[in-house]
Design a protein around this motif. Sequence first.
Motif, PDB file in Angstrom:
ATOM      1  N   THR A   4       0.772  -1.082   0.154  1.00 24.44           N
ATOM      2  CA  THR A   4       0.000   0.179  -0.011  1.00 24.44           C
ATOM      3  C   THR A   4       0.933   1.277  -0.006  1.00 24.44           C
ATOM      4  N   TYR A   6       0.714   3.483   2.014  1.00 24.42           N
ATOM      5  CA  TYR A   6       0.689   3.806   3.322  1.00 24.42           C
ATOM      6  C   TYR A   6       2.103   4.025   3.945  1.00 24.42           C
ATOM      7  N   TYR A  10       3.514   7.533   5.848  1.00 19.63           N
ATOM      8  CA  TYR A  10       4.264   7.325   6.940  1.00 19.63           C
ATOM      9  C   TYR A  10       5.531   8.307   6.742  1.00 19.63           C
ATOM     10  N   TYR A  42      -7.039   7.414   7.021  1.00 15.10           N
ATOM     11  CA  TYR A  42      -7.247   5.909   7.284  1.00 15.10           C
ATOM     12  C   TYR A  42      -5.803   5.190   7.690  1.00 15.10           C
ATOM     13  N   ALA A  43      -4.836   5.848   6.864  1.00 17.82           N
ATOM     14  CA  ALA A  43      -3.474   5.028   7.136  1.00 17.82           C
ATOM     15  C   ALA A  43      -3.304   5.349   8.692  1.00 17.82           C
ATOM     16  N   PHE A  45      -5.027   5.630  10.911  1.00 14.08           N
ATOM     17  CA  PHE A  45      -5.998   4.798  11.820  1.00 14.08           C
ATOM     18  C   PHE A  45      -5.293   3.434  12.057  1.00 14.08           C
ATOM     19  N   ASN A  46      -4.694   2.948  10.922  1.00 15.92           N
ATOM     20  CA  ASN A  46      -4.145   1.612  10.724  1.00 15.92           C
ATOM     21  C   ASN A  46      -2.776   1.827  11.611  1.00 15.92           C
ATOM     22  N   GLN A  47      -2.283   3.030  11.758  1.00 13.97           N
ATOM     23  CA  GLN A  47      -0.991   3.300  12.507  1.00 13.97           C
ATOM     24  C   GLN A  47      -1.026   2.709  14.064  1.00 13.97           C
ATOM     25  N   LYS A  48      -0.378   1.641  14.164  1.00 12.22           N
ATOM     26  CA  LYS A  48      -0.375   1.154  15.546  1.00 12.22           C
ATOM     27  C   LYS A  48       0.994   1.387  16.069  1.00 12.22           C
ATOM     28  N   TRP A  55       2.398  11.486  14.349  1.00 14.13           N
ATOM     29  CA  TRP A  55       0.855  11.729  13.746  1.00 14.13           C
ATOM     30  C   TRP A  55       0.530  13.255  14.401  1.00 14.13           C
TER      31      TRP A  55
END
Length: 111
Positions: A4, A6, A10, A42-43, A45-48, A55
Amino acid sequence: MARTNYSKIYAAIRRIPFGKVATYGQIAEVAGLSRQARLVGYALFNQKVDGDLPWHRVVNAQGAISYSPARQKADHLQRVLLEAEGIVFNARGRIDLKQYRWQPKGRQRKA
DNA sequence: CCGTTGACGGCGA
DNA sequence: ATCGCCGCCAACG
């Protein structure tokens, strides 16, 4: 490669210098996703795995923090983190993008 | 596979 | 300046 985009998102966020902020649209643009600011959100949101991912330096085009049911209480945290970098919020909860907006290479506005 | 939602942005009224 | 609608792509159910 078929990953992706993403990673680019990042990477773009990591480029944001201290004390500056970038809009979702800006990040999308730098990441090569010109109009897909939603993907940026959304990216994140996926960021863990944060850590090196500032962010909190990502705000919307209005210069305000984007609230989300997924973050609820973390919204205030973002403001705290930004204030810790010297960024000042208005009474409306917005910041002066003219002053804090990060300008990617080639995007510098003429003095 | 199809429909809906979503950390947004831009334009119109 | 504020409110509302549409659009773009990916993920979720």
